[in-house]
Scaffold this motif. Structure first.
Motif, PDB file in Angstrom:
ATOM      1  N   ASN A  87       0.691  -1.204   0.029  1.00  0.00           N
ATOM      2  CA  ASN A  87      -0.092   0.081  -0.014  1.00  0.00           C
ATOM      3  C   ASN A  87       0.800   1.315   0.246  1.00  0.00           C
ATOM      4  N   ALA A  88       2.050   1.210   0.707  1.00  0.00           N
ATOM      5  CA  ALA A  88       3.006   2.486   0.860  1.00  0.00           C
ATOM      6  C   ALA A  88       3.454   2.731  -0.515  1.00  0.00           C
ATOM      7  N   ILE A  89       3.901   1.411  -1.287  1.00  0.00           N
ATOM      8  CA  ILE A  89       4.413   1.781  -2.634  1.00  0.00           C
ATOM      9  C   ILE A  89       3.469   2.403  -3.460  1.00  0.00           C
ATOM     10  N   VAL A  90       2.123   1.754  -3.426  1.00  0.00           N
ATOM     11  CA  VAL A  90       1.111   2.533  -4.303  1.00  0.00           C
ATOM     12  C   VAL A  90       1.065   3.739  -3.998  1.00  0.00           C
ATOM     13  N   LEU A  91       0.813   4.315  -2.850  1.00  0.00           N
ATOM     14  CA  LEU A  91       0.727   5.566  -2.561  1.00  0.00           C
ATOM     15  C   LEU A  91       1.743   6.574  -2.706  1.00  0.00           C
ATOM     16  N   ASP A  92       3.001   5.901  -2.810  1.00  0.00           N
ATOM     17  CA  ASP A  92       4.230   6.605  -3.246  1.00  0.00           C
ATOM     18  C   ASP A  92       4.355   7.086  -4.854  1.00  0.00           C
ATOM     19  N   ILE A  93       3.606   5.999  -5.403  1.00  0.00           N
ATOM     20  CA  ILE A  93       3.781   6.289  -6.676  1.00  0.00           C
ATOM     21  C   ILE A  93       2.821   7.186  -7.272  1.00  0.00           C
ATOM     22  N   ILE A  94       1.556   7.191  -6.615  1.00  0.00           N
ATOM     23  CA  ILE A  94       0.542   8.351  -6.830  1.00  0.00           C
ATOM     24  C   ILE A  94       0.968   9.667  -6.691  1.00  0.00           C
ATOM     25  N   ARG A  95       1.659   9.851  -5.555  1.00  0.00           N
ATOM     26  CA  ARG A  95       2.175  11.012  -4.988  1.00  0.00           C
ATOM     27  C   ARG A  95       3.181  11.495  -5.986  1.00  0.00           C
ATOM     28  N   MET A 108      -8.144  -9.257  -6.412  1.00  0.00           N
ATOM     29  CA  MET A 108      -8.145  -9.689  -5.007  1.00  0.00           C
ATOM     30  C   MET A 108      -6.979  -9.445  -4.228  1.00  0.00           C
ATOM     31  N   LEU A 109      -5.754  -9.098  -5.117  1.00  0.00           N
ATOM     32  CA  LEU A 109      -4.713  -8.942  -4.252  1.00  0.00           C
ATOM     33  C   LEU A 109      -4.855  -7.696  -3.480  1.00  0.00           C
ATOM     34  N   THR A 110      -5.335  -6.425  -4.031  1.00  0.00           N
ATOM     35  CA  THR A 110      -5.583  -5.345  -3.436  1.00  0.00           C
ATOM     36  C   THR A 110      -6.711  -5.219  -2.602  1.00  0.00           C
ATOM     37  N   GLU A 111      -7.540  -6.056  -2.627  1.00  0.00           N
ATOM     38  CA  GLU A 111      -8.585  -6.291  -1.524  1.00  0.00           C
ATOM     39  C   GLU A 111      -8.019  -7.013  -0.423  1.00  0.00           C
ATOM     40  N   GLU A 112      -7.171  -8.102  -0.541  1.00  0.00           N
ATOM     41  CA  GLU A 112      -6.470  -8.703   0.612  1.00  0.00           C
ATOM     42  C   GLU A 112      -5.484  -7.600   1.250  1.00  0.00           C
ATOM     43  N   CYS A 113      -4.982  -6.797   0.767  1.00  0.00           N
ATOM     44  CA  CYS A 113      -4.161  -5.655   1.368  1.00  0.00           C
ATOM     45  C   CYS A 113      -4.911  -4.337   1.766  1.00  0.00           C
ATOM     46  N   HIS A 114      -6.365  -4.401   1.403  1.00  0.00           N
ATOM     47  CA  HIS A 114      -7.089  -3.424   2.137  1.00  0.00           C
ATOM     48  C   HIS A 114      -6.580  -1.953   1.272  1.00  0.00           C
ATOM     49  N   LEU A 115      -6.423  -2.236   0.162  1.00  0.00           N
ATOM     50  CA  LEU A 115      -5.780  -0.901  -0.427  1.00  0.00           C
ATOM     51  C   LEU A 115      -6.556   0.253  -0.477  1.00  0.00           C
ATOM     52  N   ASN A 116      -8.181  -0.039  -0.908  1.00  0.00           N
ATOM     53  CA  ASN A 116      -9.111   1.329  -0.835  1.00  0.00           C
ATOM     54  C   ASN A 116      -9.247   2.037   0.382  1.00  0.00           C
ATOM     55  N   PRO A 117      -9.525   1.338   1.673  1.00  0.00           N
ATOM     56  CA  PRO A 117      -9.478   2.215   2.844  1.00  0.00           C
ATOM     57  C   PRO A 117      -8.080   3.008   3.224  1.00  0.00           C
ATOM     58  N   TYR A 118      -7.060   2.183   2.764  1.00  0.00           N
ATOM     59  CA  TYR A 118      -5.718   2.970   2.986  1.00  0.00           C
ATOM     60  C   TYR A 118      -5.572   4.235   2.213  1.00  0.00           C
ATOM     61  N   LEU A 119      -6.075   4.109   1.006  1.00  0.00           N
ATOM     62  CA  LEU A 119      -5.786   5.258   0.258  1.00  0.00           C
ATOM     63  C   LEU A 119      -6.770   6.199   0.618  1.00  0.00           C
ATOM     64  N   LEU A 120      -8.115   5.781   0.801  1.00  0.00           N
ATOM     65  CA  LEU A 120      -8.979   6.982   1.288  1.00  0.00           C
ATOM     66  C   LEU A 120      -8.612   7.677   2.786  1.00  0.00           C
ATOM     67  N   ARG A 121      -7.926   6.918   3.678  1.00  0.00           N
ATOM     68  CA  ARG A 121      -7.360   7.357   4.653  1.00  0.00           C
ATOM     69  C   ARG A 121      -6.171   8.559   4.516  1.00  0.00           C
ATOM     70  N   HIS A 122      -5.578   8.329   3.508  1.00  0.00           N
ATOM     71  CA  HIS A 122      -4.483   9.215   3.061  1.00  0.00           C
ATOM     72  C   HIS A 122      -5.086  10.385   1.930  1.00  0.00           C
ATOM     73  N   GLY A 123      -6.211  10.471   1.905  1.00  0.00           N
ATOM     74  CA  GLY A 123      -6.881  11.553   1.083  1.00  0.00           C
ATOM     75  C   GLY A 123      -6.883  11.211  -0.526  1.00  0.00           C
TER      76      GLY A 123
END
Length: 456
Positions: A87-95, A108-123
């Motif tokens: 999740n941190a890698i994805v957020l870093d690329i986006i930023r 399903m991997l991003t679901e497993e990592c709970h990526l959606n709520p993680y990104l929402l928490r970071h705006g």
């Protein structure tokens, strides 16, 4: 909450439970028809299983080969040991891209990592573009099936969701109208997307390519319109050669939905001019499972969902009762590897009938692994005390013929006199809610056998 308690919530709606059961069995029947049309299907299963076994035995070598080839193709390769790192890698690329519009195809991997709520928490707002995934995202639910994420919902549920979020007419249940509403809703997201995230069905070590299989084409539209493509990939998705891929593409869609092939099977080897392609290789417990000889074969899974469509427990209890990203029989093997205590009830959510093993396209011995997990969980003292002590008591009775015979005689006699309301009390005997006991026999089988076969 354990699986039985979550399943109880789902089964309260008897009509929905029956509909869910029948719908998934219909998909299982489609699978059977598609399989019977391919005379060499069993040979393909065996070949796929052998390819996966070989790959897992040399996984480190093939991962290094994939990384080297992908980098040579101009792909950015990242490694993540767990969900937090992914999740941190994805957020870093986006930023780094200063991106504000993110779309995601089924993963399903991003679901497993709970990526959606993680990104929402970071705006960061992220929109799922698979129709089923978007429906459950709007409802703030998780997918209940690997291939059919909204299979637990009826068209009335979808209509109510779209009325609330997309402004469709109240009470609209026409699937064509609802699908068109979703298409128009998502079109603007596709066009505005700066970063597109996808899953990976297969990755090829020989070419450094990733392969994404979809039926809606949303992944292709997203990654071709966005300037950055992030492909999230579990390390077990690797296969050695491009020539191996055809084995799996002939198995995947037939096992999942009864189709000869997925509508879109897209290869991504290098970024287009002016664009970026990032591949994130994620472990998140997979090497731990690889180190468990009894459960290593579960990493062969190609996420077709066939074991769920055939499982009598999954069909009647619903995917959300498993409380894990991957539900059903295969999920009940993968989940204790992540957290044995939290998911201790899942390996027991099975009849051990073996139907899941019979339909698995890569020949995972699912029911055997479920049985072995039960032993591991019992040895770790992670089963409920009531089950543990009742089984110990039962084992003592079964190990002593005289005690077993006495218990049977007592039960046959007492059942003739105990009131029906007591033996079938829901709070005391939930098994009897939908079942009726037969009349107690006058004698046991042993007594009958001795009587009809006297010793000379």
């Amino acid at each position: 909450m354990s699986h039985p308690k979550r399943a109880e919530i789902f089964t309260r709606d008897a009509e929905r439970t029956t509909w869910h059961d029948e719908t998934l069995w219909f998909v299982r029947q489609k699978r059977d028809k598609a399989v019977y049309a391919v005379p060499e299907f069993q040979e393909l299963r065996e070949l796929a299983s052998q390819i996966k076994t070989h790959t897992l035995s040399r996984l480190a070598d093939y991962l290094e080969q994939f990384e080297a080839q992908a980098k040579a193709n101009g792909v950015h390769v990242h490694w993540a040991s767990n969900a937090e790192e992914h999740n941190a890698i994805v957020l870093d690329i986006i930023r780094q891209q200063n991106a504000t519009s993110i779309v995601k195809s089924k993963s399903m991997l991003t679901e497993e990592c709970h990526l959606n709520p993680y990104l929402l928490r970071h705006g960061v707002e992220i929109v799922d573009t698979d129709l089923g995934e978007r429906i459950v995202q709007l409802r703030q639910e998780s997918p209940s099936h690997l291939v059919l994420p909204a299979i637990h919902l009826k068209k009335e549920d979808v209509g109510a969701t779209f009325f609330k979020h997309l402004g469709t007419a109240e009470g609209e249940v026409d699937p064509q109208v609802l699908t068109e509403a979703a298409r128009q809703h998502l079109r603007a997201r596709f066009l505005a997307a700066e970063v597109a995230i996808s899953g990976v069905n297969f990755a090829i070590a020989e070419t450094g390519s990733v392969v994404v299989c979809t039926n809606e084409g949303n992944a292709d539209l997203a990654v071709n319109l966005a300037r950055v493509h992030i492909a999230s990939m579990g390390i077990e998705k690797l296969i050695p050669r491009l020539s191996d891929l055809s084995v799996f593409t002939r198995l995947l869609a037939r096992s999942a939905t009864g189709q000869p092939a997925t509508t879109y099977t897209s290869h991504f080897s290098r970024p287009a001019a002016g664009k970026e392609l990032h591949v994130i290789l994620v472990d998140n417990g997979r090497t731990q499972q690889l180190g468990r000889p009894d459960f290593r074969a579960s990493l062969k899974c190609i996420r077709c969902g066939a074991c769920m469509n055939t499982c009598p427990v999954y069909r009647r209890s619903g995917g959300h009762s498993y409380d894990f990203t991957v539900p059903g029989p295969i999920g009940a093997i993968l989940s204790p590897n992540i957290d044995m205590r939290q998911h201790a009830s899942l390996p027991f959510a099975s009849t051990l009938c073996g139907s899941c093993t019979d339909v698995c396209p890569v020949k995972i011995d699912i029911h055997t692994q479920l049985y072995k997990w039960r032993q591991v969980i019992a040895a770790a003292d992670e089963i409920p005390a009531s089950k543990k002590w009742s089984m110990r008591l039962l084992s003592r009775v079964l190990a002593r013929p005289a005690m077993y015979e006495l218990g049977g005689k007592f039960a046959r006699t007492s059942l003739r006199f105990v009131p029906h309301a007591l033996t079938h009390a829901p709070g005391y005997n939930p098994w009897a809610i939908a079942r009726e006991l037969p009349e107690p026999p006058p004698q046991s089988f042993r007594e009958w056998f001795k009587q009809t076969n006297p010793k000379p």
